[in-house]
Design an enzyme around this catalytic site. Sequence first.
Site, PDB file in Angstrom:
ATOM      1  CB  CYS A  86      -8.174  31.086 -46.107  1.00 44.33           C
ATOM      2  SG  CYS A  86      -8.471  31.907 -44.515  1.00 44.33           S
TER       3      CYS A  86
ATOM      4  CB  SER B  76     -10.547  39.785 -46.865  1.00 43.63           C
ATOM      5  OG  SER B  76      -9.900  39.232 -45.726  1.00 43.63           O
ATOM      6  CB  ALA B  77     -13.335  38.312 -42.384  1.00 44.89           C
TER       7      ALA B  77
ATOM      8  CG  ASN C 134     -18.224  28.906 -40.092  1.00 41.56           C
ATOM      9  OD1 ASN C 134     -18.952  28.223 -39.396  1.00 41.56           O
ATOM     10  ND2 ASN C 134     -18.560  29.287 -41.315  1.00 41.56           N
TER      11      ASN C 134
END
Length: 314
Positions: free
Chosen positions: A130, A161-162, A169
């Site tokens: 992103c 949002s993660a 990762n």
Amino acid sequence: MSVDAAIVGPGNIGTDLMYKILDRGENIDLQRMVGIFPVEESEGLQAAVDEGVDVGTEGIDSIEAHADEFDLVFEATSAGIHEQHAPVYDDLDLFAVDLTPAAIGPYTVPVVNADEVVEEGHENVNMVTCGGQATIPIVHAVDRVSSVEYAEMTSHIASKSAGPGTRQNIDKFTQTTAAGLEVVGGAEDGKAIITLNPAEPPIMMRNTVYTMVDESTDVAEVRQSVDDIAAEVQTDVPGYEITLEPEVNEQDDVAFDLGDSIILTTMIEVEGEGQHLPPYAGNLDIMTSAALGTAERVAARATEADVAGGVSDD
């Protein structure tokens, strides 16, 4: 010519991608959403059922069992999972659009190099990250005006949002993004940093890009180049906004001697469209938009090849 597709991974990214394809996928027909849990235990699979999309609950086995239904697979799982799946897609002759940081295929950023990557005939392409999708276009825009000696990006995203894939990762994120700044952005050397911000209310995705260029660089020309590429990004990501046009850092703000170089600072904010996730999740929105944009280019190439084949047959 439409391309039939499947999404593997019904998490936040996969579900948001599904809504984007259904809402504005011009040449992509979504045939199936695949996960590893029963429908009643997966919000993403249930959402697919609600939208009339067929689902699979056996992971890669569901892909193998229905491989004749589609031409392209969106991988929305994790880097480690894609490393396992990629050989299967290859054996099944399925084009893979990888939304994980696995980076098995070439780094692909729609407004910079997607047409070139697709034209070269690659069958597995990587959406970088992103942060990469948000900042690589800026580095590329600067580099086409003045060679970028060094590029550094910081990406701040809302912790909410993660998801698990992102959190698992983080190292891959920084490595892949830094490499993308170099390979696609054009920087001689690159560095990437990501932070997960737990603030309430959640913050929008915010990115800062530092580019080191020769002191003779025409900053006005750089700003025009950045504005031009931002407008291109906005065709796929309406919430992409330059909040600080390239500015020259004062020498006193730099901890080392720049010699004959200067550092330009550019800031970007990304607001999501809110189809599946809240607007603050611009980090997910820009990834799914990039994946759809790349798939549309694959469909366009398939159409061109079909037309060319028809002409040669005559």
